[in-house]
Motif scaffolding. Sequence first.
Motif, PDB file in Angstrom:
ATOM      1  N   GLU A 191       0.835  -1.210   0.000  1.00  0.00           N
ATOM      2  CA  GLU A 191       0.000   0.000   0.000  1.00  0.00           C
ATOM      3  C   GLU A 191       0.867   1.257   0.000  1.00  0.00           C
ATOM      4  OE1 GLU A 191      -0.398  -2.690   1.839  1.00  0.00           O
ATOM      5  OE2 GLU A 191      -2.449  -3.383   1.430  1.00  0.00           O
ATOM      6  N   LYS A 244      -1.016  -6.778   4.632  1.00  0.00           N
ATOM      7  CA  LYS A 244      -1.852  -5.852   5.406  1.00  0.00           C
ATOM      8  C   LYS A 244      -3.300  -6.355   5.505  1.00  0.00           C
ATOM      9  CE  LYS A 244      -3.490  -1.056   5.448  1.00  0.00           C
ATOM     10  NZ  LYS A 244      -3.378   0.281   4.816  1.00  0.00           N
ATOM     11  N   ILE A 245      -3.854  -6.766   4.378  1.00  0.00           N
ATOM     12  CA  ILE A 245      -5.264  -7.186   4.405  1.00  0.00           C
ATOM     13  C   ILE A 245      -5.429  -8.492   5.195  1.00  0.00           C
ATOM     14  CG2 ILE A 245      -5.260  -8.385   2.164  1.00  0.00           C
ATOM     15  CD1 ILE A 245      -8.073  -7.105   1.732  1.00  0.00           C
ATOM     16  N   GLN A 281      -5.013  -7.266   8.991  1.00  0.00           N
ATOM     17  CA  GLN A 281      -6.020  -6.366   9.573  1.00  0.00           C
ATOM     18  C   GLN A 281      -7.454  -6.817   9.335  1.00  0.00           C
ATOM     19  OE1 GLN A 281      -5.259  -2.207   8.918  1.00  0.00           O
ATOM     20  NE2 GLN A 281      -3.075  -2.450   9.248  1.00  0.00           N
ATOM     21  N   MET A 317     -13.870  -4.231   3.820  1.00  0.00           N
ATOM     22  CA  MET A 317     -13.240  -2.909   4.000  1.00  0.00           C
ATOM     23  C   MET A 317     -14.223  -1.873   4.533  1.00  0.00           C
ATOM     24  SD  MET A 317     -10.735  -2.784   0.683  1.00  0.00           S
ATOM     25  CE  MET A 317     -10.493  -1.034   0.813  1.00  0.00           C
ATOM     26  N   TYR A 354      -6.396  -0.878   0.939  1.00  0.00           N
ATOM     27  CA  TYR A 354      -5.806  -2.224   0.995  1.00  0.00           C
ATOM     28  C   TYR A 354      -5.546  -2.760  -0.408  1.00  0.00           C
ATOM     29  CZ  TYR A 354      -7.521  -2.355   5.797  1.00  0.00           C
ATOM     30  OH  TYR A 354      -7.760  -2.082   7.121  1.00  0.00           O
TER      31      TYR A 354
END
Length: 323
Positions: free
Chosen positions: A138, A290-291, A294, A231, A240
Amino acid sequence: MTKTALITGLTGQDGSYLAEFLLAKNYQVYGMVRRSSSGSLERVRHVAEQVAVISGDLLDQFSLMDAIEETQPDEIYNLASQSYVPLSWTQPALTAEYTALGVSRLLEAIRRCKPDSRFYQASSSEVFGQPDESPQTERTAFRPRNPYGVAKAYAHWMTVNYREKYGLYACCGITYTHESPRRGQEFVFRKVTQAAAKIKLGLAQELKLGNLEARRDWCHAQDAIRAMWLMLQQDTPDDYIIASGETHSVRELVQCAFDYVGLSWEDYVSMDPAFYRPDEAVQLVGSIEKIQAQLHWQPNYSFQQLVQSMVDHDLKALSQAGY
Ligand code: GDP
């Protein structure tokens, strides 16, 4: 309480899957459709009675404001764009009107008419173009290399700016190539699975392709739309990457599809310079760290499952059509 969603690009691959997904979660779903695209409702015919179609056009500010006033959506998914890269070179200004300025108009409409709605912007890995690093994250710099990528980069930063300036719950999902049986046949994945099925059934004898060494990060459209929805369910909006996290070549795709139907691909595939791209993007691959961390998202389909499920679909569809 029933939530309401407004989807632009309802008639496309992602819009149709998202509509189904949200209906299954009891959303009231509105699809914004251009008058001129009313002939192409094929992908949503099976849910047509449950989706309310309203007219609106990303080129027309007032139509967007009317659509939001009328539907009062909790969530807005902007999946509409002119998304075929080669066409963005022949119609660069029109591509920018829909894909870039269309998002400005939509953000303005949200800010003025329903600032508490949550907004998903479909960003694309094409914003990276020729990236400095691989896999992309990102934080990787945008270096788009075609008018479509440039337009998507503008839309991405406008979404981030509206989030920061006006406090909108607005997110960008940077999707890499995602496929499904609803994908248009001008894209290589569907072209290959369809050709393998046709050749297997004796309906075609050959398949002409461009660069077999081109690599893509392919995932299933249904995995991608699940990430889009996730999201918009968080405490804070963020951007993301939505990808499989791995690349495969067109050659591997062909091999996997033909192996699956028990044929040797070398007997059927030939090269056609018409499908070569002079300005081929480098091999993009997204980092899904990241996705995963999180949102606890990851693709359900592997590459092989994706290929095989599409070949299965194409075999079945052709057989049902009486071939
Ligand atoms: P996109 O470029 O990611 O939007 O998706 P495509 O499916 O159109 O192309 C994916 C890759 O496949 C590109 O790198 C193309 O150069 C390569 N490719 C090789 N042969 C073909 C072909 O016959 N048709 C298309 N569309 N792409 C091909």
